[in-house]
Scaffold this motif. Structure first.
Motif, mmCIF file in Angstrom:
data_model
loop_
_atom_site.group_PDB
_atom_site.id
_atom_site.type_symbol
_atom_site.label_atom_id
_atom_site.label_comp_id
_atom_site.label_asym_id
_atom_site.label_seq_id
_atom_site.Cartn_x
_atom_site.Cartn_y
_atom_site.Cartn_z
ATOM 1 N N TYR A 194 0.769 -1.213 0.038
ATOM 2 C CA TYR A 194 -0.032 -0.108 0.037
ATOM 3 C C TYR A 194 1.038 1.237 -0.087
ATOM 4 C CZ TYR A 194 -4.631 -2.405 0.824
ATOM 5 O OH TYR A 194 -5.614 -3.421 0.688
ATOM 6 N N ALA A 195 0.205 2.272 -0.778
ATOM 7 C CA ALA A 195 0.831 3.502 -0.550
ATOM 8 C C ALA A 195 0.629 4.049 0.936
ATOM 9 C CB ALA A 195 0.414 4.636 -1.426
ATOM 10 N N VAL A 196 1.788 4.817 1.449
ATOM 11 C CA VAL A 196 1.690 5.566 2.941
ATOM 12 C C VAL A 196 0.457 6.255 2.965
ATOM 13 C CG1 VAL A 196 2.908 6.868 4.230
ATOM 14 C CG2 VAL A 196 4.250 5.371 3.015
ATOM 15 N N GLY A 197 -0.396 5.979 3.640
ATOM 16 C CA GLY A 197 -1.479 6.970 3.956
ATOM 17 C C GLY A 197 -2.882 6.366 3.357
ATOM 18 N N CYS A 198 -2.582 5.409 2.135
ATOM 19 C CA CYS A 198 -3.770 4.982 1.644
ATOM 20 C C CYS A 198 -3.968 3.411 1.968
ATOM 21 C CB CYS A 198 -3.364 5.191 0.178
ATOM 22 S SG CYS A 198 -3.326 6.847 -0.414
ATOM 23 N N ASN A 199 -3.761 3.013 3.256
ATOM 24 C CA ASN A 199 -4.281 1.546 3.281
ATOM 25 C C ASN A 199 -5.369 1.614 4.424
ATOM 26 O OD1 ASN A 199 -4.315 -0.933 4.651
ATOM 27 N ND2 ASN A 199 -2.089 -1.132 4.888
ATOM 28 N N PRO A 200 -6.543 1.091 3.722
ATOM 29 C CA PRO A 200 -7.900 1.102 4.467
ATOM 30 C C PRO A 200 -7.834 0.428 5.706
ATOM 31 C CG PRO A 200 -8.219 0.443 2.310
ATOM 32 C CD PRO A 200 -6.658 0.444 2.531
ATOM 33 N N GLY A 201 -6.828 -0.690 5.986
ATOM 34 C CA GLY A 201 -6.550 -1.393 7.166
ATOM 35 C C GLY A 201 -5.894 -0.767 8.276
ATOM 36 N N VAL A 202 -5.282 0.248 8.061
ATOM 37 C CA VAL A 202 -4.308 1.178 8.902
ATOM 38 C C VAL A 202 -5.068 2.312 9.022
ATOM 39 C CG1 VAL A 202 -2.058 2.215 9.418
ATOM 40 C CG2 VAL A 202 -2.368 -0.438 8.419
ATOM 41 N N ASP A 203 -5.410 3.163 7.663
ATOM 42 C CA ASP A 203 -5.705 4.446 7.891
ATOM 43 C C ASP A 203 -7.318 4.740 7.957
ATOM 44 O OD1 ASP A 203 -2.917 5.481 7.256
ATOM 45 O OD2 ASP A 203 -3.086 4.371 5.327
ATOM 46 N N THR A 204 -7.806 5.836 8.436
ATOM 47 C CA THR A 204 -9.011 6.224 8.555
ATOM 48 C C THR A 204 -9.709 6.286 7.158
ATOM 49 O OG1 THR A 204 -8.956 8.422 8.889
ATOM 50 C CG2 THR A 204 -8.989 7.034 10.573
ATOM 51 N N PHE A 205 -11.015 5.988 6.799
ATOM 52 C CA PHE A 205 -11.685 6.119 5.493
ATOM 53 C C PHE A 205 -11.324 7.401 4.959
ATOM 54 C CE2 PHE A 205 -14.937 7.309 2.762
ATOM 55 C CZ PHE A 205 -14.662 6.394 1.735
ATOM 56 N N ASP A 206 -11.766 8.343 5.738
ATOM 57 C CA ASP A 206 -11.848 10.054 5.093
ATOM 58 C C ASP A 206 -10.302 10.328 4.806
ATOM 59 O OD1 ASP A 206 -14.663 10.183 5.523
ATOM 60 O OD2 ASP A 206 -14.522 11.147 7.283
ATOM 61 N N ASP A 207 -9.475 9.983 5.615
ATOM 62 C CA ASP A 207 -7.940 10.234 5.440
ATOM 63 C C ASP A 207 -7.425 9.551 4.129
ATOM 64 O OD1 ASP A 207 -7.891 11.800 7.575
ATOM 65 O OD2 ASP A 207 -7.197 10.276 8.796
ATOM 66 N N TRP A 208 -7.675 8.283 3.923
ATOM 67 C CA TRP A 208 -7.066 7.729 2.732
ATOM 68 C C TRP A 208 -7.562 7.915 1.466
ATOM 69 C CZ3 TRP A 208 -9.652 4.689 -0.406
ATOM 70 C CH2 TRP A 208 -10.632 3.676 -0.063
ATOM 71 N N TRP A 209 -9.143 8.063 1.631
ATOM 72 C CA TRP A 209 -9.904 8.445 0.403
ATOM 73 C C TRP A 209 -9.587 10.080 0.099
ATOM 74 C CZ3 TRP A 209 -13.458 11.871 -1.122
ATOM 75 C CH2 TRP A 209 -14.289 11.613 -2.210
ATOM 76 N N ALA A 210 -9.318 10.590 0.948
ATOM 77 C CA ALA A 210 -9.178 12.131 0.485
ATOM 78 C C ALA A 210 -7.741 12.162 -0.106
ATOM 79 C CB ALA A 210 -9.105 13.196 1.555
ATOM 80 N N LEU A 211 -6.772 11.458 0.197
ATOM 81 C CA LEU A 211 -5.174 11.450 -0.292
ATOM 82 C C LEU A 211 -5.539 10.685 -1.775
ATOM 83 C CD1 LEU A 211 -2.538 11.985 -0.048
ATOM 84 C CD2 LEU A 211 -2.201 9.920 1.456
ATOM 85 N N ALA A 212 -6.014 9.643 -1.648
ATOM 86 C CA ALA A 212 -6.145 8.858 -3.076
ATOM 87 C C ALA A 212 -6.768 9.963 -4.262
ATOM 88 C CB ALA A 212 -6.704 7.604 -2.890
ATOM 89 N N ARG A 213 -7.728 10.537 -3.605
ATOM 90 C CA ARG A 213 -8.684 11.333 -4.635
ATOM 91 C C ARG A 213 -7.651 12.542 -4.952
ATOM 92 N NH1 ARG A 213 -13.595 12.010 -6.705
ATOM 93 N NH2 ARG A 213 -14.438 14.222 -6.941
ATOM 94 N N ASN A 214 -7.264 13.232 -4.051
ATOM 95 C CA ASN A 214 -6.404 14.424 -4.336
ATOM 96 C C ASN A 214 -5.288 14.067 -5.239
ATOM 97 O OD1 ASN A 214 -7.772 16.011 -2.696
ATOM 98 N ND2 ASN A 214 -6.587 15.941 -1.000
ATOM 99 N N GLU A 215 -4.481 12.961 -5.066
ATOM 100 C CA GLU A 215 -3.352 12.481 -5.801
ATOM 101 C C GLU A 215 -3.746 11.680 -7.328
ATOM 102 O OE1 GLU A 215 -0.189 13.515 -4.988
ATOM 103 O OE2 GLU A 215 -1.212 14.619 -3.275
ATOM 104 N N LEU A 216 -4.748 11.179 -7.354
ATOM 105 C CA LEU A 216 -5.030 10.196 -8.453
ATOM 106 C C LEU A 216 -6.331 10.512 -9.104
ATOM 107 C CD1 LEU A 216 -3.430 7.001 -7.287
ATOM 108 C CD2 LEU A 216 -2.302 8.566 -8.665
#
Length: 116
Positions: free
Chosen positions: A52-74
């Motif tokens: 997983y990319a750092v900050g984009c692992n649903p098993g570790v990172d909160t949904f709102d955080d990983w979802w926003a990071l993934a959307r902003n970057e990709l």
């Protein structure tokens, strides 16, 4: 901006792709991750080796955080992109200590190695 894949997480995925003579797939759906196109599976059917990319692992990172990071970057769409595991950038990661940086524009994905 960019996303970071830790080399120590990515190396087993790269080795599996090379051993199975298949592509490495970069996926953006439920997180952002890399896996071998033909990889070993767990009993539940899920791929065993996933990086997983750092900050984009649903098993570790909160949904709102990983979802926003993934959307902003990709962007907002889910996708899978195939890469040759023998490419120079992956060879450097497999044979060294570097991490992988992923940056994206509307039309391109750019991969480069970075020191940890």
């Amino acid at each position: 901006m960019s996303l970071l894949f830790k080399g120590h997480d990515l190396r087993p995925v790269l080795a599996e792709a090379i051993a199975n003579q298949c592509h490495v797939i970069l996926v953006k759906d439920h997180g952002v991750y890399c896996l071998a196109e033909q990889g070993e599976r767990q009993a539940c059917g899920r791929q065993k080796l996933i990086a997983y990319a750092v900050g984009c692992n649903p098993g570790v990172d909160t949904f709102d955080d990983w979802w926003a990071l993934a959307r902003n970057e990709l962007g907002g769409d889910d996708f899978g992109e195939h890469f040759d595991p023998h490419s120079e950038v992956f060879t450097r990661i497999l044979n060294g200590e570097d991490d992988l940086e992923l940056a994206a524009t509307a039309t391109q994905l750019m991969l480069r190695t970075v020191s940890p």
